[in-house]
Design a protein around this motif. Structure first.
Motif, PDB file in Angstrom:
ATOM      1  N   VAL A 143      19.741 -22.925  20.525  1.00 58.33           N
ATOM      2  CA  VAL A 143      19.575 -21.412  20.631  1.00 58.33           C
ATOM      3  C   VAL A 143      20.625 -20.666  20.070  1.00 58.33           C
ATOM      4  O   VAL A 143      20.865 -19.684  19.148  1.00 58.33           O
ATOM      5  N   GLU A 144      22.008 -21.279  20.584  1.00 55.65           N
ATOM      6  CA  GLU A 144      23.051 -20.483  19.900  1.00 55.65           C
ATOM      7  C   GLU A 144      23.479 -20.521  18.597  1.00 55.65           C
ATOM      8  O   GLU A 144      24.186 -19.839  18.093  1.00 55.65           O
ATOM      9  N   LYS A 145      23.340 -21.730  18.100  1.00 51.20           N
ATOM     10  CA  LYS A 145      23.621 -22.233  16.636  1.00 51.20           C
ATOM     11  C   LYS A 145      22.621 -21.578  15.697  1.00 51.20           C
ATOM     12  O   LYS A 145      23.051 -20.950  14.600  1.00 51.20           O
ATOM     13  N   TYR A 146      21.057 -21.496  15.917  1.00 54.55           N
ATOM     14  CA  TYR A 146      20.460 -20.869  15.112  1.00 54.55           C
ATOM     15  C   TYR A 146      19.640 -19.656  15.506  1.00 54.55           C
ATOM     16  O   TYR A 146      18.784 -19.131  14.660  1.00 54.55           O
ATOM     17  N   GLY A 147      19.984 -19.283  16.495  1.00 52.35           N
ATOM     18  CA  GLY A 147      19.349 -17.865  17.141  1.00 52.35           C
ATOM     19  C   GLY A 147      17.914 -17.905  17.211  1.00 52.35           C
ATOM     20  O   GLY A 147      17.113 -17.055  17.151  1.00 52.35           O
ATOM     21  N   LEU A 148      17.427 -19.142  17.915  1.00 53.71           N
ATOM     22  CA  LEU A 148      16.066 -19.375  18.180  1.00 53.71           C
ATOM     23  C   LEU A 148      15.716 -18.971  19.571  1.00 53.71           C
ATOM     24  O   LEU A 148      16.666 -18.864  20.365  1.00 53.71           O
ATOM     25  N   THR A 149      14.359 -18.822  19.984  1.00 55.36           N
ATOM     26  CA  THR A 149      13.951 -18.792  21.320  1.00 55.36           C
ATOM     27  C   THR A 149      14.317 -20.081  21.749  1.00 55.36           C
ATOM     28  O   THR A 149      14.288 -20.958  21.047  1.00 55.36           O
ATOM     29  N   GLU A 150      14.359 -20.205  23.130  1.00 61.84           N
ATOM     30  CA  GLU A 150      14.161 -21.389  23.935  1.00 61.84           C
ATOM     31  C   GLU A 150      13.278 -22.222  23.594  1.00 61.84           C
ATOM     32  O   GLU A 150      13.151 -23.427  23.374  1.00 61.84           O
ATOM     33  N   ARG A 151      11.993 -21.747  23.493  1.00 59.72           N
ATOM     34  CA  ARG A 151      10.790 -22.557  23.056  1.00 59.72           C
ATOM     35  C   ARG A 151      10.786 -22.988  21.837  1.00 59.72           C
ATOM     36  O   ARG A 151      10.437 -24.134  21.601  1.00 59.72           O
ATOM     37  N   LYS A 152      11.293 -22.088  20.806  1.00 60.77           N
ATOM     38  CA  LYS A 152      11.392 -22.664  19.275  1.00 60.77           C
ATOM     39  C   LYS A 152      12.361 -23.801  19.424  1.00 60.77           C
ATOM     40  O   LYS A 152      12.150 -24.700  18.600  1.00 60.77           O
ATOM     41  N   ALA A 153      13.542 -23.651  20.073  1.00 59.70           N
ATOM     42  CA  ALA A 153      14.595 -24.649  20.037  1.00 59.70           C
ATOM     43  C   ALA A 153      14.242 -26.014  20.600  1.00 59.70           C
ATOM     44  O   ALA A 153      14.062 -26.991  20.098  1.00 59.70           O
ATOM     45  N   ALA A 154      13.197 -26.106  21.816  1.00 58.52           N
ATOM     46  CA  ALA A 154      12.616 -27.122  22.360  1.00 58.52           C
ATOM     47  C   ALA A 154      11.723 -27.819  21.318  1.00 58.52           C
ATOM     48  O   ALA A 154      11.720 -28.937  21.205  1.00 58.52           O
ATOM     49  N   GLU A 155      11.102 -27.029  20.430  1.00 55.04           N
ATOM     50  CA  GLU A 155      10.051 -27.446  19.770  1.00 55.04           C
ATOM     51  C   GLU A 155      10.716 -28.416  18.473  1.00 55.04           C
ATOM     52  O   GLU A 155      10.317 -29.407  17.980  1.00 55.04           O
ATOM     53  N   ARG A 156      11.815 -27.551  17.987  1.00 62.41           N
ATOM     54  CA  ARG A 156      12.586 -28.171  17.119  1.00 62.41           C
ATOM     55  C   ARG A 156      13.430 -29.659  17.499  1.00 62.41           C
ATOM     56  O   ARG A 156      13.406 -30.694  16.587  1.00 62.41           O
ATOM     57  N   ILE A 157      13.715 -29.481  18.674  1.00 64.29           N
ATOM     58  CA  ILE A 157      14.407 -30.893  19.073  1.00 64.29           C
ATOM     59  C   ILE A 157      13.388 -31.890  18.980  1.00 64.29           C
ATOM     60  O   ILE A 157      13.500 -33.137  18.613  1.00 64.29           O
ATOM     61  N   LYS A 158      12.240 -31.674  19.575  1.00 63.21           N
ATOM     62  CA  LYS A 158      11.168 -32.695  19.723  1.00 63.21           C
ATOM     63  C   LYS A 158      10.716 -33.256  18.506  1.00 63.21           C
ATOM     64  O   LYS A 158      10.457 -34.299  18.288  1.00 63.21           O
ATOM     65  N   LYS A 159      10.552 -32.487  17.317  1.00 63.27           N
ATOM     66  CA  LYS A 159      10.385 -32.582  16.009  1.00 63.27           C
ATOM     67  C   LYS A 159      11.455 -33.452  15.471  1.00 63.27           C
ATOM     68  O   LYS A 159      10.991 -34.419  14.765  1.00 63.27           O
ATOM     69  N   ILE A 160      12.415 -33.000  15.395  1.00 57.05           N
ATOM     70  CA  ILE A 160      13.809 -33.611  14.862  1.00 57.05           C
ATOM     71  C   ILE A 160      13.990 -35.032  15.346  1.00 57.05           C
ATOM     72  O   ILE A 160      14.204 -35.840  14.624  1.00 57.05           O
ATOM     73  N   ASP A 161      14.036 -34.996  16.613  1.00 56.56           N
ATOM     74  CA  ASP A 161      14.194 -36.333  17.232  1.00 56.56           C
ATOM     75  C   ASP A 161      13.303 -37.318  16.766  1.00 56.56           C
ATOM     76  O   ASP A 161      13.420 -38.411  16.427  1.00 56.56           O
ATOM     77  N   ARG A 162      12.048 -36.725  16.838  1.00 56.44           N
ATOM     78  CA  ARG A 162      10.823 -37.698  16.318  1.00 56.44           C
ATOM     79  C   ARG A 162      11.129 -38.344  14.877  1.00 56.44           C
ATOM     80  O   ARG A 162      10.880 -39.468  14.688  1.00 56.44           O
ATOM     81  N   GLU A 163      11.594 -37.332  14.190  1.00 55.16           N
ATOM     82  CA  GLU A 163      11.748 -37.965  12.735  1.00 55.16           C
ATOM     83  C   GLU A 163      12.735 -38.803  12.489  1.00 55.16           C
ATOM     84  O   GLU A 163      12.920 -39.701  11.796  1.00 55.16           O
ATOM     85  N   ARG A 164      14.111 -38.478  13.249  1.00 54.42           N
ATOM     86  CA  ARG A 164      15.012 -39.188  13.168  1.00 54.42           C
ATOM     87  C   ARG A 164      14.830 -40.804  13.705  1.00 54.42           C
ATOM     88  O   ARG A 164      15.274 -41.929  13.368  1.00 54.42           O
TER      89      ARG A 164
END
Length: 208
Positions: A143-164
């Motif tokens: 949220v702090e680094k990219y200026g996203l909402t908490e919901r969007k940040a949580a979605e990105r975390i789930k997606k990027i972790d899955r891809e990694r």
């Protein structure tokens, strides 16, 4: 094999792995290799850095470009090697792997991601660590680094972790983020960024 000390850092998205790698490299005055590996590989393959990032460890570049509304040309995404029949993603992995091995042979260094721990498993002085953190702390960081909402940040975390995870397990046959696959797991939520850097610096100096 060399006598160089190589620190490889696997990490959950938002755990601070890049920051830890950067701080450690600065303290030890050794090179850090992270996203610059993509540019090196792209240059060797004679493709655009944007195309290389699209098929790198994750689709992180897509996410950043989308939220920054920056125009990105991914026309090379579907490039294939006609003679070898390989998709661009595998070409990139192979070129990047050779670059990692070459760089590890030159000097001590810190390498973030890209299956470096597996590629350099035969190095006698390898420090192989995986960085983790609580979901709450990772959401806050994104949220702090990219200026996203908490919901969007949580979605990105789930997606990027899955891809990694997919990238790592596809190329290594090992479980991403498990203690069986890594020498140690460091929880940034428990020890902090500087605490993790302190621990790795101490290990590095002990090996040296």
């Amino acid at each position: 094999m060399t006598n160089h000390i190589i620190v490889t850092i696997g990490r959950q998205f938002g755990s601070g792995g890049h920051e830890i790698g950067n701080k450690l490299a600065e303290r030890l005055d050794i090179p850090l290799y992270d996203r610059n590996l993509v540019n090196m590989a792209a240059e060797q393959m004679k493709i655009s850095p944007d195309a290389a990032e699209e098929v790198d460890e994750t689709g992180l570049s897509r996410f950043l470009a989308y939220y920054a509304s920056a125009p990105v040309d991914y026309s090379s995404y579907y490039m294939t090697n006609i003679e070898m029949g390989q998709p661009l993603s595998e070409q990139l992995y192979q070129v990047q792997s050779e670059i990692i091995k070459r760089l590890a042979g030159r000097s001590s260094c810190v390498i973030v991601g890209r299956c470096a721990d597996s590629l350099l498993a035969d190095e006698p002085n390898l420090i192989n660590v995986f960085i983790t953190a609580s979901k709450e702390d990772r959401v806050k960081r994104i949220v702090e680094k990219y200026g996203l909402t908490e919901r969007k940040a949580a979605e990105r975390i789930k997606k990027i972790d899955r891809e990694r995870r997919y990238y790592y397990e596809l190329h290594t046959g090992k479980d991403w983020g498990s203690i069986e696959s890594h020498d140690m797991l460091l929880n940034v939520s428990a020890m902090g960024i500087d605490g993790a850097v302190d621990a790795l610096e101490a290990l590095y100096k002990a090996k040296k």
